[in-house]
Structures are given as C-alpha cells and as structure tokens.
Write a protein that holds these residues in place. Structure first.
Motif, PDB file in Angstrom:
ATOM      1  N   UNK A  42      53.873   2.249  11.563  1.00  0.00           N
ATOM      2  CA  UNK A  42      53.352   3.610  11.488  1.00  0.00           C
ATOM      3  C   UNK A  42      52.251   3.655  10.439  1.00  0.00           C
ATOM      4  N   UNK A  43      51.069   4.146  10.845  1.00  0.00           N
ATOM      5  CA  UNK A  43      49.947   4.347   9.939  1.00  0.00           C
ATOM      6  C   UNK A  43      49.813   5.844   9.683  1.00  0.00           C
ATOM      7  N   UNK A  44      50.084   6.261   8.451  1.00  0.00           N
ATOM      8  CA  UNK A  44      50.046   7.675   8.098  1.00  0.00           C
ATOM      9  C   UNK A  44      48.676   8.045   7.562  1.00  0.00           C
ATOM     10  N   UNK A  45      48.029   9.030   8.186  1.00  0.00           N
ATOM     11  CA  UNK A  45      46.691   9.442   7.785  1.00  0.00           C
ATOM     12  C   UNK A  45      45.671   8.398   8.161  1.00  0.00           C
ATOM     13  N   UNK A  46      45.606   8.091   9.448  1.00  0.00           N
ATOM     14  CA  UNK A  46      44.828   6.936   9.910  1.00  0.00           C
ATOM     15  C   UNK A  46      43.321   7.073   9.692  1.00  0.00           C
ATOM     16  N   UNK A  47      42.796   8.302   9.603  1.00  0.00           N
ATOM     17  CA  UNK A  47      41.357   8.475   9.389  1.00  0.00           C
ATOM     18  C   UNK A  47      40.553   7.895  10.536  1.00  0.00           C
ATOM     19  N   UNK A  48      39.666   6.974  10.234  1.00  0.00           N
ATOM     20  CA  UNK A  48      38.863   6.314  11.268  1.00  0.00           C
ATOM     21  C   UNK A  48      39.688   5.357  12.113  1.00  0.00           C
ATOM     22  N   UNK A  49      40.889   5.030  11.652  1.00  0.00           N
ATOM     23  CA  UNK A  49      41.737   4.062  12.357  1.00  0.00           C
ATOM     24  C   UNK A  49      41.611   2.650  11.839  1.00  0.00           C
ATOM     25  N   UNK A  97      52.113  14.640   8.865  1.00  0.00           N
ATOM     26  CA  UNK A  97      53.303  13.823   8.641  1.00  0.00           C
ATOM     27  C   UNK A  97      54.547  14.691   8.604  1.00  0.00           C
ATOM     28  N   UNK A  98      54.424  15.863   8.012  1.00  0.00           N
ATOM     29  CA  UNK A  98      55.576  16.749   7.917  1.00  0.00           C
ATOM     30  C   UNK A  98      56.133  17.087   9.296  1.00  0.00           C
ATOM     31  N   UNK A  99      55.259  17.453  10.241  1.00  0.00           N
ATOM     32  CA  UNK A  99      55.701  17.770  11.602  1.00  0.00           C
ATOM     33  C   UNK A  99      56.192  16.533  12.339  1.00  0.00           C
ATOM     34  N   UNK A 100      55.494  15.420  12.154  1.00  0.00           N
ATOM     35  CA  UNK A 100      55.885  14.182  12.823  1.00  0.00           C
ATOM     36  C   UNK A 100      57.285  13.764  12.378  1.00  0.00           C
ATOM     37  N   UNK A 101      57.521  13.793  11.080  1.00  0.00           N
ATOM     38  CA  UNK A 101      58.826  13.384  10.548  1.00  0.00           C
ATOM     39  C   UNK A 101      59.937  14.327  11.014  1.00  0.00           C
ATOM     40  N   UNK A 102      59.626  15.605  11.052  1.00  0.00           N
ATOM     41  CA  UNK A 102      60.625  16.608  11.447  1.00  0.00           C
ATOM     42  C   UNK A 102      61.029  16.443  12.912  1.00  0.00           C
ATOM     43  N   UNK A 143      56.671  14.498  -0.421  1.00  0.00           N
ATOM     44  CA  UNK A 143      56.735  14.625   1.043  1.00  0.00           C
ATOM     45  C   UNK A 143      56.477  13.283   1.714  1.00  0.00           C
ATOM     46  N   UNK A 144      55.480  12.562   1.224  1.00  0.00           N
ATOM     47  CA  UNK A 144      55.140  11.265   1.810  1.00  0.00           C
ATOM     48  C   UNK A 144      56.298  10.285   1.684  1.00  0.00           C
ATOM     49  N   UNK A 145      56.844  10.167   0.495  1.00  0.00           N
ATOM     50  CA  UNK A 145      57.871   9.164   0.236  1.00  0.00           C
ATOM     51  C   UNK A 145      59.187   9.511   0.926  1.00  0.00           C
ATOM     52  N   UNK A 146      59.564  10.771   0.904  1.00  0.00           N
ATOM     53  CA  UNK A 146      60.778  11.181   1.605  1.00  0.00           C
ATOM     54  C   UNK A 146      60.656  10.942   3.111  1.00  0.00           C
ATOM     55  N   UNK A 147      59.493  11.254   3.678  1.00  0.00           N
ATOM     56  CA  UNK A 147      59.280  11.039   5.116  1.00  0.00           C
ATOM     57  C   UNK A 147      59.294   9.557   5.452  1.00  0.00           C
ATOM     58  N   UNK A 148      58.652   8.739   4.613  1.00  0.00           N
ATOM     59  CA  UNK A 148      58.629   7.298   4.859  1.00  0.00           C
ATOM     60  C   UNK A 148      60.044   6.729   4.842  1.00  0.00           C
ATOM     61  N   UNK A 149      60.852   7.164   3.901  1.00  0.00           N
ATOM     62  CA  UNK A 149      62.225   6.675   3.814  1.00  0.00           C
ATOM     63  C   UNK A 149      63.029   7.076   5.052  1.00  0.00           C
ATOM     64  N   UNK A 150      62.813   8.287   5.526  1.00  0.00           N
ATOM     65  CA  UNK A 150      63.529   8.777   6.712  1.00  0.00           C
ATOM     66  C   UNK A 150      63.121   8.014   7.964  1.00  0.00           C
TER      67      UNK A 150
END
Length: 240
Positions: A42-49, A97-102, A143-150
């Motif tokens: 999973x690439x979070x915040x991919x930007x240009x990719x 990320x918040x919506x994706x993780x949820x 938010x980032x770290x909690x989502x990554x752990x989940x």
C-alpha cells in the motif's frame, strides 16, 4: 535530479508531474529504493505515483494499491501508471487514508510505504493541493500510524521518509502504536553535514534494529558511490 519541468524520465517509466503538487524528489527516490517490500503493498499519498512505480519495479510479483486524496495527483498518477510496464499490478484509488482505513475489508498488506506530510506549525501553503501534500493538518502522524498498524499483516512493515525535526515525535507515536524500528537509514547530503533525512522501516511486532549512515554526495558534491549504486537500476546516468 534532472529532466524537464513537467516530466521526469526514469529507466523503466516516465513521470508526468504537470498536475500534482509535489514533484519528483530525492525523498521518494530514496524511500522507493530502500523500503522493505512484500506481495501486497500500500502506497499512502501516492502523488505522481513515483513511489508505487519504484516498488512495482523492485518487487515483480507484488500487487500495489496506491491512494491519494488530491484530484490533481490522481490525474498524474493515472497517466503514469497506465503508461508504465507495471500497470496491471497497480490499483489507484481516489480517497483519503482515513476513509480507506475505515472502509477497507480486504486482506492485510505486507508492506506500507509513505512519504508523509510533516509540516505542523509552519505556515500552510496557499495552494490547497500543496498544503495537503506537505502539512499534517490533512493527515496527522497519529492518524497515519494508527491506520498503518490496522491495515498491516501481523508481521508487516511500514516504511517512511522523514526529516530530523520530526524524528522523535514520529518515533514516539510509532512505539505507542506497537511498531518496532527494524532499519534506520540516516542519510546525509555530504559527509561533513548532519543527517538530512531518515528512511525508517518499522515492523509490526518485536524486532532488532540495524542502523546505517550514508551520504548522497562526496565533499566535492559529486554523487557518492553508494548513491550511484543504489539508483543504478532507476535513474538515468545524467540524473546520477
């Protein structure tokens, strides 16, 4: 780094960066080359990719999910993924990320990579897209770290690139959430300067940490042998 303003050519893919707020930079290149990998990335915040494409090149059997909240980044990433030889293994999703993780109910990821926003108390950029990409107001470390752990599998790895000024805060938040530092890359610009950036690889679960110190350039500002070797499969010779 070279290339025309709106395009950057790597050996196996080209980055159109005419819309995304954050252009191709050293941080993503280093993270892409040093990050741990796996079969599901999973690439979070991919930007240009660019980071997702680094991972796709390095891990030929991996399937990669790339997410970004910014519509301009999605425009560039869509084009860059489609024109690459790795298009069949990358899925792009326009979401936070918040919506994706949820909402995510798929298999856990083996590996998560992120070049996270890290400006906190500094002035926010007037450009909304650039603010999202650079400031923690859109995605806090918590938010980032909690989502990554989940989202990670039990033995999954989480790789990031961060500057020295937020190292202690980020590391403390990772520890609070059950991440253990596995690899600590301290990257200097030249040998006589202090560490300019950290590439940190965390594991979900107890592990031993190994630390490395590398320099991108020699004292005369020519690229170091380490950097040229690291980037030899990615950057074209004129950009090394």
């Amino acid at each position: 780094m070279g290339g025309r303003k709106d395009y950057f050519e790597f050996q196996q893919f080209t980055i159109d960066q005419s819309h995304a707020a954050m252009k191709v930079g050293t941080d993503s290149d280093l993270l892409g080359a040093l990050s741990a990998g796996g079969d599901r990335i999973l690439d979070i915040g991919t930007g240009t990719g660019v980071l997702a494409l680094f991972m796709a090149q390095r891990f030929p059997t991996a399937s990669i999910t790339a997410i970004d909240i910014d519509e301009n980044a999605i425009i560039d990433a869509t084009k860059n993924f489609a024109s690459s030889p790795f298009s069949g293994r990358i899925t792009l999703i326009h979401t936070s990320l918040q919506d994706f993780s949820r909402n995510y109910d798929g298999q856990p990821f083996d590996c998560i990579v992120c070049n996270p926003p890290y400006f906190d108390k500094s002035l926010e950029a007037p450009d909304k897209s650039r603010t999202r990409a650079r400031h923690t107001s859109s995605l806090t470390f918590k938010e980032l770290i909690e989502s990554a752990h989940k989202l990670l599998a039990d033995d999954g790895v989480f790789s990031v690139c961060i500057p020295p000024e937020v190292h202690s805060v980020f590391s403390a938040e990772c520890m609070l959430n059950g991440f253990w530092l596995q690899s600590n890359y301290m990257i200097k610009s030249i040998p006589s300067k202090p560490t300019k950036r950290y590439i940190l690889i965390y594991k979900k679960g107890r592990t031993e940490c190994t630390s490395f110190t590398y320099c991108m350039r020699n004292e005369d500002h020519t690229y170091s042998e380490w950097y040229n070797t690291l980037m030899s499969d990615f950057l074209k010779p004129r950009n090394r």
